[in-house]
Design an enzyme around this catalytic site. Structure first.
Site, mmCIF file in Angstrom:
data_model
loop_
_atom_site.group_PDB
_atom_site.id
_atom_site.type_symbol
_atom_site.label_atom_id
_atom_site.label_comp_id
_atom_site.label_asym_id
_atom_site.label_seq_id
_atom_site.Cartn_x
_atom_site.Cartn_y
_atom_site.Cartn_z
ATOM 1 N N ARG A 1 0.852 -1.190 0.000
ATOM 2 C CA ARG A 1 0.000 0.000 0.000
ATOM 3 C C ARG A 1 0.889 1.242 0.000
ATOM 4 O O ARG A 1 1.982 1.244 0.590
ATOM 5 C CB ARG A 1 -0.890 0.031 1.243
ATOM 6 N N HIS B 1 -1.646 0.988 -9.703
ATOM 7 C CA HIS B 1 -2.331 0.062 -8.785
ATOM 8 C C HIS B 1 -3.000 -1.046 -9.614
ATOM 9 O O HIS B 1 -4.205 -1.291 -9.507
ATOM 10 C CB HIS B 1 -3.366 0.797 -7.919
HETATM 11 P P1 NAP Z 1 -2.499 -11.581 4.375
HETATM 12 O O1 NAP Z 1 -2.774 -12.958 3.892
HETATM 13 O O2 NAP Z 1 -3.306 -11.037 5.482
HETATM 14 O O3 NAP Z 1 -0.938 -11.545 4.758
HETATM 15 C C1 NAP Z 1 -0.341 -10.452 5.376
HETATM 16 C C2 NAP Z 1 1.072 -10.823 5.767
HETATM 17 O O4 NAP Z 1 1.710 -9.668 6.286
HETATM 18 C C3 NAP Z 1 1.109 -11.903 6.861
HETATM 19 O O5 NAP Z 1 2.168 -12.797 6.625
HETATM 20 C C4 NAP Z 1 1.380 -11.090 8.114
HETATM 21 O O6 NAP Z 1 2.063 -11.800 9.147
HETATM 22 C C5 NAP Z 1 2.273 -10.012 7.560
HETATM 23 N N1 NAP Z 1 2.274 -8.842 8.442
HETATM 24 C C6 NAP Z 1 1.257 -8.048 8.796
HETATM 25 N N2 NAP Z 1 1.661 -7.096 9.653
HETATM 26 C C7 NAP Z 1 2.966 -7.319 9.856
HETATM 27 C C8 NAP Z 1 3.946 -6.694 10.668
HETATM 28 N N3 NAP Z 1 3.653 -5.632 11.448
HETATM 29 N N4 NAP Z 1 5.190 -7.186 10.657
HETATM 30 C C9 NAP Z 1 5.507 -8.268 9.905
HETATM 31 N N5 NAP Z 1 4.624 -8.912 9.107
HETATM 32 C C10 NAP Z 1 3.367 -8.434 9.101
HETATM 33 O O7 NAP Z 1 -2.621 -10.530 3.175
HETATM 34 P P2 NAP Z 1 -2.466 -10.800 1.609
HETATM 35 O O8 NAP Z 1 -3.724 -11.344 1.043
HETATM 36 O O9 NAP Z 1 -1.211 -11.546 1.375
HETATM 37 O O10 NAP Z 1 -2.326 -9.299 1.074
HETATM 38 C C11 NAP Z 1 -1.291 -8.465 1.527
HETATM 39 C C12 NAP Z 1 -1.500 -7.036 1.068
HETATM 40 O O11 NAP Z 1 -1.208 -6.906 -0.318
HETATM 41 C C13 NAP Z 1 -2.926 -6.483 1.163
HETATM 42 O O12 NAP Z 1 -3.256 -6.126 2.490
HETATM 43 C C14 NAP Z 1 -2.843 -5.292 0.254
HETATM 44 O O13 NAP Z 1 -2.396 -4.160 0.974
HETATM 45 C C15 NAP Z 1 -1.783 -5.692 -0.779
HETATM 46 N N6 NAP Z 1 -2.396 -5.925 -2.108
HETATM 47 C C16 NAP Z 1 -2.026 -5.115 -3.134
HETATM 48 C C17 NAP Z 1 -2.575 -5.329 -4.391
HETATM 49 C C18 NAP Z 1 -2.152 -4.499 -5.568
HETATM 50 O O14 NAP Z 1 -2.778 -4.607 -6.626
HETATM 51 N N7 NAP Z 1 -1.124 -3.703 -5.469
HETATM 52 C C19 NAP Z 1 -3.485 -6.370 -4.595
HETATM 53 C C20 NAP Z 1 -3.824 -7.160 -3.517
HETATM 54 C C21 NAP Z 1 -3.287 -6.935 -2.262
HETATM 55 P P3 NAP Z 1 1.361 -13.057 9.869
HETATM 56 O O15 NAP Z 1 1.310 -14.142 8.815
HETATM 57 O O16 NAP Z 1 2.261 -13.384 10.961
HETATM 58 O O17 NAP Z 1 0.001 -12.604 10.281
HETATM 59 C C1 GLV Z 2 -5.888 -4.393 -4.097
HETATM 60 O O1 GLV Z 2 -5.126 -3.519 -3.877
HETATM 61 C C2 GLV Z 2 -6.366 -5.317 -3.119
HETATM 62 O O2 GLV Z 2 -6.167 -5.067 -1.921
HETATM 63 O O3 GLV Z 2 -6.982 -6.332 -3.499
#
Ligand code: NAP
Ligand code: GLV
Length: 309
Positions: A224, A272
């Site tokens: 983000r 994005h």
């Molecule tokens: P997720 O499954 O909730 O995974 C988040 C990961 O981040 C987990 O491994 C978590 O640790 C770790 N984390 C959170 N806070 C932390 C901290 N303070 N210190 C260290 N590690 C931390 O989320 P996801 O589905 O993979 O998605 C991740 C993010 O990608 C989304 O929240 C979004 O912001 C971004 N995203 C971007 C796009 C884009 O198009 N650019 C698209 C989709 C998502 P734990 O495993 O220990 O809980």
């Molecule tokens: C996109 O940024 C998502 O969080 O799915």
């Protein structure tokens, strides 16, 4: 009994068609044509206008069309007691891993340097080291980070990852918590950020963090915008501490035309657009949660509001 669809980024007719195939009786209303707000039980949303969800008196659950729910959690009027489910969708995951692979390969194969050579009409042979000697570090080992690691492992990269809780992943050196962050960074040539935006991760990609990376490291930022201190990135690139950056998310979106990232020779930007949900796939996940809702079963992928993701 109706579902409200509100998104500026997703095609409501595609979602209506795909959800209609799976749940023929479901009434879908598309914002701003809400009708009587009291009819709405469920909301399926991406970046809903602040206050919209609070204006639905009988709303019982919120389903996000995105993986990250930080913008919704930022809305002080967001109803506090309703389940909020984030999107965990195989098509979103696969497109993110594609994006990460594309840009990691770009740096590994020095395509950024070849592009510069071409602009300057310089014929220079550059031969990459094997992928196993390029060290990729992934911040965030959740749904997306884990899959990106799996895909990169398939190409032979040397992998490490960082998360809040300790993980065990085959072929990935796993680091956890603030105390292990410096060791993780010290052995990362290409840093991929796939963290959710929370109080702890806001501004995490800053001067101090860049200083802990090997000189000339590259950044692929797909978490983000507010995780990146944009002026610190510019400074790290100017000083050669970082050798290049690919940025998909920004403090201000759309990125204003006067923003320095647009014309920076060492920054590649995308609007994005790193990943997206294909309604033909994502509707399976959403429909399953809607069925669970109507059957009174626990919903999937409910956000832990205290944790912030
Ligand atoms: P997720 O499954 O909730 O995974 C988040 C990961 O981040 C987990 O491994 C978590 O640790 C770790 N984390 C959170 N806070 C932390 C901290 N303070 N210190 C260290 N590690 C931390 O989320 P996801 O589905 O993979 O998605 C991740 C993010 O990608 C989304 O929240 C979004 O912001 C971004 N995203 C971007 C796009 C884009 O198009 N650019 C698209 C989709 C998502 P734990 O495993 O220990 O809980
Ligand atoms: C996109 O940024 C998502 O969080 O799915």
């Amino acid at each position: 009994m109706a579902l409200l669809f509100a998104s500026t980024a997703d095609d409501p007719e595609l979602w209506r068609r795909e959800l209609g195939r799976r749940l023929p009786g479901l009434e879908i209303r598309v914002h701003p044509e809400i009708g009587d707000p009291a009819d709405i039980d469920l909301a399926l949303v991406w970046l809903p206008p602040p206050g919209l969800l609070a204006s639905l008196p009988n709303l019982k659950a919120i389903l996000s069309l995105g993986a990250g729910v930080d913008a919704m959690l930022d809305d002080p009027t967001l109803p506090a007691d309703l389940p909020l489910c984030r999107l965990v969708d195989p098509s979103l995951t696969a497109t993110m891993s594609e994006y990460v692979l594309l840009h990691v390969l770009k740096y590994h194969r020095m395509q950024d340097l070849f592009a510069r050579d071409q602009r300057e009409r310089r014929w220079q042979l550059r031969l990459p080291a094997p992928a196993s000697s390029t060290r990729v570090g992934i911040l965030g080992l959740g749904v997306l980070g884990t899959d990106a690691a799996r895909v990169l492992a398939g190409h032979g990269f040397s992998l490490r990852g960082w998360s809040r809780s300790q993980k065990q992943l085959d072929g990935v050196a796993c680091f956890a918590g603030p105390a292990q962050l410096p060791a993780f960074l010290a052995q990362t040539d290409i840093l991929v950020c796939l963290l959710p935006l929370t109080a702890e991760t806001t501004g995490i990609l800053d001067r101090d963090l860049f200083a802990r990376l090997p000189k000339g490291a590259r950044l692929v930022h797909v978490g983000r915008g507010a995780q990146l201190v944009e002026e610190d990135l510019l400074d790290a690139l100017d000083r050669g501490q970082l050798g290049g950056a690919t940025v998909d998310v920004f403090v201000q979106e759309p990125l204003p035309p006067e923003h320095p990232f647009w014309a920076h020779p060492a920054i590649d930007i995308t609007p994005h657009a790193a990943s997206y949900s294909d309604p033909a796939v994502g509707a399976d996940v959403i429909a399953e949660n809607i069925r669970r809702f109507f059957d009174g079963r626990p919903l999937q992928h409910v956000v832990d509001r205290a944790r912030g993701y």
